[in-house]
Design an enzyme around this catalytic site. Structure first.
Site, PDB file in Angstrom:
ATOM      1  N   GLN A 156      -5.625  -5.435   6.150  1.00 50.74           N
ATOM      2  CA  GLN A 156      -6.719  -5.062   5.122  1.00 50.74           C
ATOM      3  C   GLN A 156      -6.134  -4.084   4.076  1.00 50.74           C
ATOM      4  OE1 GLN A 156      -9.406  -6.618   4.717  1.00 50.74           O
ATOM      5  NE2 GLN A 156     -10.975  -5.296   3.661  1.00 50.74           N
ATOM      6  N   GLU A 157      -5.281  -3.145   4.178  1.00 49.62           N
ATOM      7  CA  GLU A 157      -4.918  -2.088   3.496  1.00 49.62           C
ATOM      8  C   GLU A 157      -3.727  -2.924   2.657  1.00 49.62           C
ATOM      9  OE1 GLU A 157      -5.675   0.745   2.608  1.00 49.62           O
ATOM     10  OE2 GLU A 157      -7.245   0.996   4.148  1.00 49.62           O
ATOM     11  N   SER A 158      -2.527  -3.483   3.220  1.00 47.03           N
ATOM     12  CA  SER A 158      -1.568  -3.582   2.404  1.00 47.03           C
ATOM     13  C   SER A 158      -0.876  -5.081   2.749  1.00 47.03           C
ATOM     14  CB  SER A 158      -0.416  -2.690   3.014  1.00 47.03           C
ATOM     15  OG  SER A 158      -0.007  -2.928   4.346  1.00 47.03           O
TER      16      SER A 158
END
Length: 484
Positions: free
Chosen positions: A303-305
Protein backbone atom coordinates in the site's frame (compact mmCIF):
# COMPACT_ATOMS: atom_id res chain seq x y z
CA UNK A 1 -7.19 -10.60 9.76
CA UNK A 2 -10.17 -9.99 11.91
CA UNK A 3 -11.83 -11.69 14.78
CA UNK A 4 -13.15 -10.99 18.15
CA UNK A 5 -14.47 -13.89 20.19
CA UNK A 6 -16.54 -13.42 23.30
CA UNK A 7 -14.43 -13.70 26.41
CA UNK A 8 -16.00 -17.01 27.34
CA UNK A 9 -15.98 -18.66 23.95
CA UNK A 10 -13.42 -21.21 22.90
CA UNK A 11 -13.76 -23.70 20.08
CA UNK A 12 -13.23 -27.36 19.27
CA UNK A 13 -13.36 -29.04 15.89
CA UNK A 14 -14.49 -32.61 15.40
CA UNK A 15 -13.01 -33.45 12.03
CA UNK A 16 -14.54 -36.74 11.08
CA UNK A 17 -17.34 -39.13 11.88
CA UNK A 18 -21.06 -38.61 11.63
CA UNK A 19 -23.65 -37.62 14.14
CA UNK A 20 -25.05 -40.64 16.00
CA UNK A 21 -27.74 -42.18 13.85
CA UNK A 22 -28.99 -41.08 10.47
CA UNK A 23 -31.54 -38.70 11.92
CA UNK A 24 -30.25 -37.79 15.38
CA UNK A 25 -32.91 -35.65 17.01
CA UNK A 26 -31.62 -32.96 19.30
CA UNK A 27 -32.90 -32.54 22.81
CA UNK A 28 -35.19 -29.59 23.45
CA UNK A 29 -33.09 -26.52 24.06
CA UNK A 30 -34.65 -26.00 27.46
CA UNK A 31 -33.26 -29.38 28.57
CA UNK A 32 -29.85 -29.47 26.93
CA UNK A 33 -28.87 -25.78 27.00
CA UNK A 34 -26.82 -26.68 23.89
CA UNK A 35 -27.85 -24.82 20.74
CA UNK A 36 -27.26 -27.05 17.69
CA UNK A 37 -26.84 -25.01 14.52
CA UNK A 38 -26.71 -26.19 10.91
CA UNK A 39 -24.67 -24.06 8.52
CA UNK A 40 -22.52 -24.14 5.44
CA UNK A 41 -18.90 -23.05 5.65
CA UNK A 42 -17.77 -20.13 3.51
CA UNK A 43 -16.20 -16.67 3.90
CA UNK A 44 -19.72 -15.40 4.62
CA UNK A 45 -20.60 -17.95 7.32
CA UNK A 46 -17.78 -19.79 9.11
CA UNK A 47 -14.10 -20.41 8.43
CA UNK A 48 -10.73 -20.46 10.22
CA UNK A 49 -9.18 -17.02 9.82
CA UNK A 50 -5.62 -15.76 9.47
CA UNK A 51 -5.04 -15.86 13.23
CA UNK A 52 -6.29 -19.44 13.54
CA UNK A 53 -9.64 -18.50 15.09
CA UNK A 54 -13.10 -19.37 13.94
CA UNK A 55 -14.64 -16.37 12.19
CA UNK A 56 -17.47 -15.46 9.86
CA UNK A 57 -20.62 -13.37 9.94
CA UNK A 58 -22.87 -16.25 10.96
CA UNK A 59 -20.38 -17.60 13.46
CA UNK A 60 -20.22 -14.25 15.21
CA UNK A 61 -23.98 -13.76 15.13
CA UNK A 62 -24.68 -17.19 16.62
CA UNK A 63 -22.01 -17.11 19.31
CA UNK A 64 -23.21 -13.71 20.48
CA UNK A 65 -26.80 -14.99 20.54
CA UNK A 66 -25.71 -18.02 22.56
CA UNK A 67 -23.83 -15.85 25.03
CA UNK A 68 -26.91 -13.68 25.49
CA UNK A 69 -29.01 -16.69 26.50
CA UNK A 70 -26.39 -18.77 28.29
CA UNK A 71 -26.30 -21.57 25.70
CA UNK A 72 -23.42 -23.70 24.58
CA UNK A 73 -23.18 -24.00 20.79
CA UNK A 74 -22.60 -26.95 18.49
CA UNK A 75 -22.16 -25.95 14.84
CA UNK A 76 -22.68 -28.72 12.28
CA UNK A 77 -21.25 -28.14 8.80
CA UNK A 78 -23.64 -29.29 6.08
CA UNK A 79 -22.34 -28.87 2.49
CA UNK A 80 -25.80 -29.26 0.91
CA UNK A 81 -28.05 -26.22 1.12
CA UNK A 82 -31.14 -28.35 0.55
CA UNK A 83 -30.24 -30.71 3.37
CA UNK A 84 -30.02 -27.82 5.81
CA UNK A 85 -33.80 -27.58 5.68
CA UNK A 86 -34.36 -31.33 5.58
CA UNK A 87 -32.25 -31.89 8.66
CA UNK A 88 -33.86 -29.00 10.50
CA UNK A 89 -37.32 -30.45 9.78
CA UNK A 90 -36.03 -33.77 11.14
CA UNK A 91 -35.08 -31.94 14.35
CA UNK A 92 -31.37 -32.65 13.95
CA UNK A 93 -30.73 -29.05 14.97
CA UNK A 94 -32.44 -26.08 16.54
CA UNK A 95 -31.44 -23.54 13.88
CA UNK A 96 -30.24 -23.29 10.29
CA UNK A 97 -28.41 -20.01 9.72
CA UNK A 98 -27.28 -17.99 6.72
CA UNK A 99 -30.28 -19.14 4.66
CA UNK A 100 -32.72 -17.23 2.50
CA UNK A 101 -36.25 -16.70 3.71
CA UNK A 102 -38.32 -19.36 1.95
CA UNK A 103 -42.03 -19.51 2.73
CA UNK A 104 -42.37 -22.75 0.74
CA UNK A 105 -40.43 -24.64 3.39
CA UNK A 106 -43.15 -26.49 5.28
CA UNK A 107 -42.70 -26.86 9.01
CA UNK A 108 -40.22 -24.00 9.34
CA UNK A 109 -40.40 -20.38 10.42
CA UNK A 110 -37.87 -17.67 9.66
CA UNK A 111 -36.51 -15.01 11.95
CA UNK A 112 -35.99 -11.35 10.99
CA UNK A 113 -34.17 -10.54 7.77
CA UNK A 114 -30.73 -9.07 8.43
CA UNK A 115 -28.89 -8.96 5.10
CA UNK A 116 -30.01 -8.37 1.52
CA UNK A 117 -28.37 -10.55 -1.12
CA UNK A 118 -28.92 -10.49 -4.89
CA UNK A 119 -28.28 -13.36 -7.31
CA UNK A 120 -25.56 -12.27 -9.77
CA UNK A 121 -24.01 -13.80 -12.86
CA UNK A 122 -20.26 -14.49 -12.68
CA UNK A 123 -18.27 -15.11 -15.87
CA UNK A 124 -14.64 -15.05 -16.95
CA UNK A 125 -13.94 -11.66 -18.52
CA UNK A 126 -10.72 -12.79 -20.18
CA UNK A 127 -12.53 -13.95 -23.29
CA UNK A 128 -15.79 -12.01 -23.41
CA UNK A 129 -17.64 -8.89 -22.43
CA UNK A 130 -20.74 -8.83 -20.27
CA UNK A 131 -22.99 -8.30 -23.28
CA UNK A 132 -21.39 -11.25 -25.08
CA UNK A 133 -21.87 -13.43 -22.03
CA UNK A 134 -25.54 -12.52 -21.71
CA UNK A 135 -26.16 -13.01 -25.45
CA UNK A 136 -24.64 -16.49 -25.24
CA UNK A 137 -26.83 -17.42 -22.29
CA UNK A 138 -30.06 -15.89 -23.55
CA UNK A 139 -29.65 -17.66 -26.90
CA UNK A 140 -29.26 -21.03 -25.18
CA UNK A 141 -25.68 -21.60 -26.34
CA UNK A 142 -24.30 -21.92 -22.81
CA UNK A 143 -25.46 -23.15 -19.42
CA UNK A 144 -25.35 -21.64 -15.94
CA UNK A 145 -24.36 -23.61 -12.85
CA UNK A 146 -26.15 -22.38 -9.76
CA UNK A 147 -27.18 -23.17 -6.19
CA UNK A 148 -30.67 -24.14 -4.95
CA UNK A 149 -31.33 -20.79 -3.32
CA UNK A 150 -31.16 -18.96 -6.69
CA UNK A 151 -33.36 -21.24 -8.79
CA UNK A 152 -36.47 -19.12 -8.23
CA UNK A 153 -34.70 -16.03 -9.58
CA UNK A 154 -33.57 -17.98 -12.66
CA UNK A 155 -37.10 -19.26 -13.20
CA UNK A 156 -38.28 -15.66 -13.30
CA UNK A 157 -35.48 -14.75 -15.74
CA UNK A 158 -36.56 -17.61 -17.98
CA UNK A 159 -40.00 -16.03 -18.44
CA UNK A 160 -38.22 -13.26 -20.40
CA UNK A 161 -35.49 -15.41 -21.95
CA UNK A 162 -37.01 -18.77 -22.82
CA UNK A 163 -33.71 -20.34 -23.95
CA UNK A 164 -31.95 -19.70 -20.63
CA UNK A 165 -30.70 -22.98 -19.13
CA UNK A 166 -29.03 -23.94 -15.89
CA UNK A 167 -27.94 -26.91 -13.89
CA UNK A 168 -28.28 -27.17 -10.12
CA UNK A 169 -25.21 -27.72 -7.94
CA UNK A 170 -25.79 -28.61 -4.29
CA UNK A 171 -22.47 -29.98 -3.07
CA UNK A 172 -20.32 -26.91 -3.71
CA UNK A 173 -20.51 -23.45 -2.21
CA UNK A 174 -20.61 -20.11 -3.98
CA UNK A 175 -16.92 -19.34 -3.59
CA UNK A 176 -15.94 -22.68 -5.12
CA UNK A 177 -18.09 -21.88 -8.14
CA UNK A 178 -16.50 -18.44 -8.53
CA UNK A 179 -13.03 -19.98 -8.30
CA UNK A 180 -13.93 -22.51 -11.00
CA UNK A 181 -15.03 -19.67 -13.31
CA UNK A 182 -11.82 -17.75 -12.66
CA UNK A 183 -9.74 -20.80 -13.56
CA UNK A 184 -11.72 -21.45 -16.73
CA UNK A 185 -13.24 -24.69 -15.44
CA UNK A 186 -16.78 -23.32 -15.59
CA UNK A 187 -18.20 -20.71 -17.96
CA UNK A 188 -21.08 -19.19 -16.00
CA UNK A 189 -22.41 -19.40 -12.47
CA UNK A 190 -25.09 -17.56 -10.53
CA UNK A 191 -24.27 -17.02 -6.86
CA UNK A 192 -25.10 -14.52 -4.13
CA UNK A 193 -23.75 -11.00 -4.49
CA UNK A 194 -22.14 -11.14 -1.02
CA UNK A 195 -20.11 -14.21 -1.99
CA UNK A 196 -19.21 -12.88 -5.45
CA UNK A 197 -17.97 -9.54 -4.14
CA UNK A 198 -15.78 -11.18 -1.50
CA UNK A 199 -14.35 -13.74 -3.93
CA UNK A 200 -13.69 -11.29 -6.76
CA UNK A 201 -10.59 -9.90 -5.05
CA UNK A 202 -9.05 -13.38 -4.93
CA UNK A 203 -10.17 -14.28 -8.44
CA UNK A 204 -10.27 -11.01 -10.42
CA UNK A 205 -10.73 -12.83 -13.73
CA UNK A 206 -14.23 -13.64 -12.49
CA UNK A 207 -16.39 -10.66 -13.45
CA UNK A 208 -19.73 -9.89 -11.83
CA UNK A 209 -22.56 -9.09 -14.21
CA UNK A 210 -25.94 -7.57 -13.51
CA UNK A 211 -28.34 -9.01 -10.98
CA UNK A 212 -30.42 -11.98 -12.05
CA UNK A 213 -33.68 -10.95 -10.48
CA UNK A 214 -34.31 -10.85 -6.76
CA UNK A 215 -34.03 -13.33 -3.94
CA UNK A 216 -35.33 -13.08 -0.38
CA UNK A 217 -32.96 -11.77 2.30
CA UNK A 218 -30.94 -13.86 4.72
CA UNK A 219 -32.47 -15.02 8.00
CA UNK A 220 -32.35 -17.90 10.48
CA UNK A 221 -34.73 -20.86 10.11
CA UNK A 222 -36.41 -22.39 13.16
CA UNK A 223 -38.70 -25.46 13.42
CA UNK A 224 -42.30 -24.32 13.48
CA UNK A 225 -42.95 -25.98 16.83
CA UNK A 226 -40.27 -23.97 18.62
CA UNK A 227 -42.07 -20.70 19.19
CA UNK A 228 -39.94 -19.82 22.21
CA UNK A 229 -36.69 -20.01 20.24
CA UNK A 230 -38.22 -17.98 17.42
CA UNK A 231 -39.19 -15.29 19.91
CA UNK A 232 -35.65 -15.27 21.30
CA UNK A 233 -34.23 -14.92 17.77
CA UNK A 234 -36.56 -12.04 17.01
CA UNK A 235 -35.65 -10.27 20.23
CA UNK A 236 -31.94 -10.78 19.59
CA UNK A 237 -32.00 -9.27 16.10
CA UNK A 238 -34.12 -6.36 17.28
CA UNK A 239 -31.49 -5.67 19.93
CA UNK A 240 -28.43 -5.81 17.67
CA UNK A 241 -30.15 -3.65 15.05
CA UNK A 242 -31.00 -1.03 17.66
CA UNK A 243 -27.58 -0.93 19.36
CA UNK A 244 -25.59 -0.89 16.10
CA UNK A 245 -23.94 -4.29 16.62
CA UNK A 246 -25.38 -5.71 13.41
CA UNK A 247 -24.08 -2.75 11.38
CA UNK A 248 -20.61 -3.24 12.88
CA UNK A 249 -20.59 -6.92 11.96
CA UNK A 250 -21.69 -6.21 8.39
CA UNK A 251 -18.94 -3.60 8.10
CA UNK A 252 -16.37 -5.98 9.55
CA UNK A 253 -16.97 -8.61 6.91
CA UNK A 254 -18.19 -6.59 3.92
CA UNK A 255 -17.39 -2.91 4.47
CA UNK A 256 -14.11 -2.97 2.54
CA UNK A 257 -14.76 -5.42 -0.29
CA UNK A 258 -15.29 -2.95 -3.15
CA UNK A 259 -12.18 -0.81 -2.59
CA UNK A 260 -9.90 -2.64 -5.06
CA UNK A 261 -10.83 -2.80 -8.72
CA UNK A 262 -9.96 -5.61 -11.10
CA UNK A 263 -6.83 -3.96 -12.60
CA UNK A 264 -5.40 -3.28 -9.13
CA UNK A 265 -6.18 -6.81 -7.94
CA UNK A 266 -4.54 -8.32 -11.02
CA UNK A 267 -1.48 -6.10 -10.57
CA UNK A 268 -1.21 -7.09 -6.93
CA UNK A 269 -1.49 -10.80 -7.72
CA UNK A 270 1.21 -10.43 -10.39
CA UNK A 271 3.57 -8.63 -8.01
CA UNK A 272 2.87 -11.28 -5.41
CA UNK A 273 4.43 -13.75 -7.85
CA UNK A 274 7.20 -11.53 -9.26
CA UNK A 275 8.27 -9.26 -6.40
CA UNK A 276 7.06 -10.51 -3.03
CA UNK A 277 9.39 -13.57 -2.98
CA UNK A 278 12.36 -11.17 -2.84
CA UNK A 279 11.15 -9.80 0.50
CA UNK A 280 9.07 -12.58 2.06
CA UNK A 281 11.81 -13.64 4.47
CA UNK A 282 12.22 -10.07 5.70
CA UNK A 283 8.50 -9.65 6.34
CA UNK A 284 8.59 -12.91 8.26
CA UNK A 285 11.57 -11.65 10.26
CA UNK A 286 9.48 -8.59 11.10
CA UNK A 287 6.68 -10.87 12.30
CA UNK A 288 9.18 -12.73 14.46
CA UNK A 289 10.21 -9.45 16.09
CA UNK A 290 6.80 -7.85 16.49
CA UNK A 291 4.22 -10.63 16.40
CA UNK A 292 2.37 -8.86 13.56
CA UNK A 293 1.23 -11.14 10.74
CA UNK A 294 3.84 -10.91 7.99
CA UNK A 295 1.06 -10.81 5.41
CA UNK A 296 -0.39 -7.72 7.07
CA UNK A 297 3.05 -6.08 7.00
CA UNK A 298 3.52 -7.05 3.36
CA UNK A 299 0.13 -5.54 2.55
CA UNK A 300 1.14 -2.37 4.36
CA UNK A 301 4.36 -2.19 2.35
CA UNK A 302 2.47 -2.71 -0.90
CA UNK A 303 0.00 0.00 0.00
CA UNK A 304 2.89 2.35 0.77
CA UNK A 305 5.36 1.62 -2.03
CA UNK A 306 4.17 -1.31 -4.18
CA UNK A 307 7.19 -3.13 -2.69
CA UNK A 308 9.57 -0.58 -4.20
CA UNK A 309 12.53 0.00 -1.84
CA UNK A 310 13.44 3.21 -3.70
CA UNK A 311 10.00 4.81 -3.56
CA UNK A 312 9.83 8.56 -2.81
CA UNK A 313 6.76 10.71 -2.20
CA UNK A 314 6.33 14.48 -2.72
CA UNK A 315 5.99 14.80 1.06
CA UNK A 316 9.44 13.48 1.88
CA UNK A 317 8.64 9.92 2.92
CA UNK A 318 10.86 7.26 1.41
CA UNK A 319 11.63 3.59 1.15
CA UNK A 320 9.73 0.32 1.26
CA UNK A 321 7.53 1.37 4.20
CA UNK A 322 7.57 5.08 3.25
CA UNK A 323 8.87 6.33 6.58
CA UNK A 324 9.49 9.98 7.36
CA UNK A 325 13.03 10.83 8.37
CA UNK A 326 11.73 11.56 11.87
CA UNK A 327 10.03 8.16 12.18
CA UNK A 328 13.07 6.35 10.79
CA UNK A 329 15.27 8.11 13.31
CA UNK A 330 12.83 7.28 16.10
CA UNK A 331 12.85 3.60 15.09
CA UNK A 332 16.64 3.62 14.67
CA UNK A 333 16.63 2.44 11.05
CA UNK A 334 17.97 3.46 7.66
CA UNK A 335 14.77 3.93 5.69
CA UNK A 336 16.58 3.43 2.36
CA UNK A 337 17.64 -0.08 3.36
CA UNK A 338 14.66 -2.34 2.54
CA UNK A 339 15.17 -4.74 5.45
CA UNK A 340 15.59 -1.93 7.94
CA UNK A 341 12.61 -0.11 6.44
CA UNK A 342 10.42 -3.20 6.87
CA UNK A 343 11.56 -3.70 10.45
CA UNK A 344 11.16 0.00 11.24
CA UNK A 345 7.67 0.12 9.74
CA UNK A 346 6.63 -3.03 11.60
CA UNK A 347 7.83 -1.69 14.95
CA UNK A 348 6.17 1.65 14.26
CA UNK A 349 2.84 -0.03 13.51
CA UNK A 350 3.18 -2.03 16.71
CA UNK A 351 3.86 1.22 18.56
CA UNK A 352 0.63 2.67 17.15
CA UNK A 353 -1.26 -0.38 18.40
CA UNK A 354 0.36 -0.19 21.83
CA UNK A 355 -0.55 3.49 22.12
CA UNK A 356 -4.27 2.71 21.90
CA UNK A 357 -6.14 1.89 25.13
CA UNK A 358 -5.92 -1.74 26.21
CA UNK A 359 -9.66 -2.29 25.89
CA UNK A 360 -9.75 -1.62 22.12
CA UNK A 361 -10.63 -5.02 20.59
CA UNK A 362 -9.26 -6.69 17.48
CA UNK A 363 -9.53 -6.28 14.59
CA UNK A 364 -10.54 -2.66 15.23
CA UNK A 365 -7.25 -2.11 17.05
CA UNK A 366 -5.27 -3.04 13.95
CA UNK A 367 -7.39 -0.91 11.59
CA UNK A 368 -7.15 2.10 13.89
CA UNK A 369 -3.38 1.64 14.16
CA UNK A 370 -3.07 1.49 10.38
CA UNK A 371 -5.03 4.72 10.09
CA UNK A 372 -2.60 6.31 12.56
CA UNK A 373 0.32 4.97 10.49
CA UNK A 374 -1.11 6.82 7.50
CA UNK A 375 -2.51 10.07 8.89
CA UNK A 376 -0.62 10.38 12.16
CA UNK A 377 -1.53 9.37 15.69
CA UNK A 378 -2.64 12.88 16.63
CA UNK A 379 -5.27 13.05 13.90
CA UNK A 380 -6.53 9.58 14.84
CA UNK A 381 -6.90 10.76 18.43
CA UNK A 382 -8.84 13.78 17.16
CA UNK A 383 -11.20 11.49 15.23
CA UNK A 384 -11.68 9.38 18.34
CA UNK A 385 -12.55 12.54 20.27
CA UNK A 386 -15.11 13.52 17.65
CA UNK A 387 -16.62 10.05 17.98
CA UNK A 388 -17.01 10.56 21.73
CA UNK A 389 -18.68 13.94 21.20
CA UNK A 390 -21.20 12.36 18.85
CA UNK A 391 -21.94 9.51 21.27
CA UNK A 392 -20.21 7.00 19.01
CA UNK A 393 -17.67 4.37 20.02
CA UNK A 394 -14.07 5.65 19.72
CA UNK A 395 -12.84 2.03 19.88
CA UNK A 396 -14.84 1.00 16.81
CA UNK A 397 -13.29 1.34 13.37
CA UNK A 398 -16.77 1.68 11.86
CA UNK A 399 -17.48 4.75 14.02
CA UNK A 400 -14.03 6.33 13.76
CA UNK A 401 -13.85 5.98 9.98
CA UNK A 402 -17.06 8.02 9.82
CA UNK A 403 -15.33 10.78 11.84
CA UNK A 404 -12.01 10.96 10.01
CA UNK A 405 -13.37 12.78 6.91
CA UNK A 406 -14.74 15.50 9.22
CA UNK A 407 -11.15 16.59 9.88
CA UNK A 408 -11.30 18.41 6.53
CA UNK A 409 -14.16 20.57 7.77
CA UNK A 410 -13.25 23.70 9.78
CA UNK A 411 -16.44 23.25 11.79
CA UNK A 412 -14.76 20.18 13.30
CA UNK A 413 -11.00 20.46 12.88
CA UNK A 414 -10.96 23.88 14.56
CA UNK A 415 -12.27 22.26 17.74
CA UNK A 416 -9.67 19.50 18.13
CA UNK A 417 -6.03 19.51 19.13
CA UNK A 418 -4.22 18.61 15.91
CA UNK A 419 -6.40 20.50 13.43
CA UNK A 420 -6.85 19.93 9.73
CA UNK A 421 -6.16 16.57 8.08
CA UNK A 422 -7.07 14.93 4.79
CA UNK A 423 -9.25 12.59 6.81
CA UNK A 424 -10.81 10.72 3.94
CA UNK A 425 -7.44 9.35 2.86
CA UNK A 426 -6.78 7.06 5.84
CA UNK A 427 -10.23 5.53 5.40
CA UNK A 428 -9.48 4.60 1.78
CA UNK A 429 -5.96 3.58 2.82
CA UNK A 430 -7.09 1.13 5.48
CA UNK A 431 -9.98 -0.35 3.51
CA UNK A 432 -7.79 -0.88 0.44
CA UNK A 433 -5.04 -2.42 2.54
CA UNK A 434 -7.58 -4.81 4.07
CA UNK A 435 -8.36 -6.12 0.58
CA UNK A 436 -4.68 -6.75 -0.14
CA UNK A 437 -4.37 -8.50 3.21
CA UNK A 438 -7.36 -10.70 2.41
CA UNK A 439 -5.70 -11.74 -0.85
CA UNK A 440 -2.39 -12.59 0.81
CA UNK A 441 -4.11 -14.53 3.55
CA UNK A 442 -5.89 -16.54 0.89
CA UNK A 443 -2.77 -17.44 -1.10
CA UNK A 444 0.19 -17.17 1.27
CA UNK A 445 0.80 -19.51 4.18
CA UNK A 446 1.21 -18.09 7.68
CA UNK A 447 4.72 -17.79 9.09
CA UNK A 448 3.79 -20.09 11.95
CA UNK A 449 1.00 -22.39 10.80
CA UNK A 450 -1.56 -22.60 13.56
CA UNK A 451 -3.32 -25.72 14.70
CA UNK A 452 -7.07 -25.87 14.72
CA UNK A 453 -8.65 -23.38 17.09
CA UNK A 454 -8.23 -24.10 20.77
CA UNK A 455 -10.68 -26.57 22.20
CA UNK A 456 -13.18 -25.64 24.85
CA UNK A 457 -16.60 -26.44 26.19
CA UNK A 458 -18.68 -23.53 25.00
CA UNK A 459 -18.44 -23.81 21.20
CA UNK A 460 -17.97 -26.99 19.15
CA UNK A 461 -17.71 -27.22 15.37
CA UNK A 462 -18.60 -30.56 13.85
CA UNK A 463 -17.35 -31.10 10.31
CA UNK A 464 -18.44 -34.62 9.29
CA UNK A 465 -17.47 -34.14 5.64
CA UNK A 466 -13.94 -33.01 6.53
CA UNK A 467 -14.32 -29.85 4.48
CA UNK A 468 -11.33 -27.55 4.61
CA UNK A 469 -12.27 -24.65 6.86
CA UNK A 470 -8.98 -22.74 6.64
CA UNK A 471 -9.22 -19.49 4.75
CA UNK A 472 -6.01 -20.15 2.77
CA UNK A 473 -6.58 -23.82 1.99
CA UNK A 474 -9.89 -23.89 0.15
CA UNK A 475 -9.64 -25.26 -3.39
CA UNK A 476 -12.09 -26.67 -5.87
CA UNK A 477 -11.54 -30.39 -5.81
CA UNK A 478 -11.37 -32.53 -8.91
CA UNK A 479 -14.18 -34.67 -7.51
CA UNK A 480 -16.48 -31.67 -7.12
CA UNK A 481 -15.75 -30.49 -10.64
CA UNK A 482 -16.27 -33.95 -12.07
CA UNK A 483 -19.73 -33.95 -10.53
CA UNK A 484 -20.63 -30.96 -12.68
Amino acid sequence: MRHWLMAFAAAALVGCGNLPGDAARVLPLGESKELVVLMQNSPTTLYVDAEGNYAGMEYDLVTRFAETHGFKVRFVIEPSYTKLFERLRNHEAHLAVGVHVDTTQDGLNFGPAYQSVAPVLVYNNKDKTEDQALDELYSGHAMIKTLPQYVTALNHAKTEHADLNWRLVDEMDGEELVEAVSEGKLDYVVVGSHVAELAQNYYPQAAISREFGETPPLAWAVPQQDGQLLAQVRGYFAGIQNDGSLAKLLDRYYGHVNRVGQPDALAFLQKRTDTLPNYRDWFQKAEHETGLDWRLLASLAYQESHWNPDAVSPYGVRGMMMLTSQTAQRMGVDRLDPLQSILGGAHYLQLMKDTLPENVPEPDRTWLALAAYNVGLGHLLDARELARRQSKNPDSWLDVKAMLPLLRNPKYFSTVKYGYARGGEPVIYVETLRNFYDILVRFEAPYKPSALPNTGDEVVVQNPGNRSLGINSRVVTARALAAL
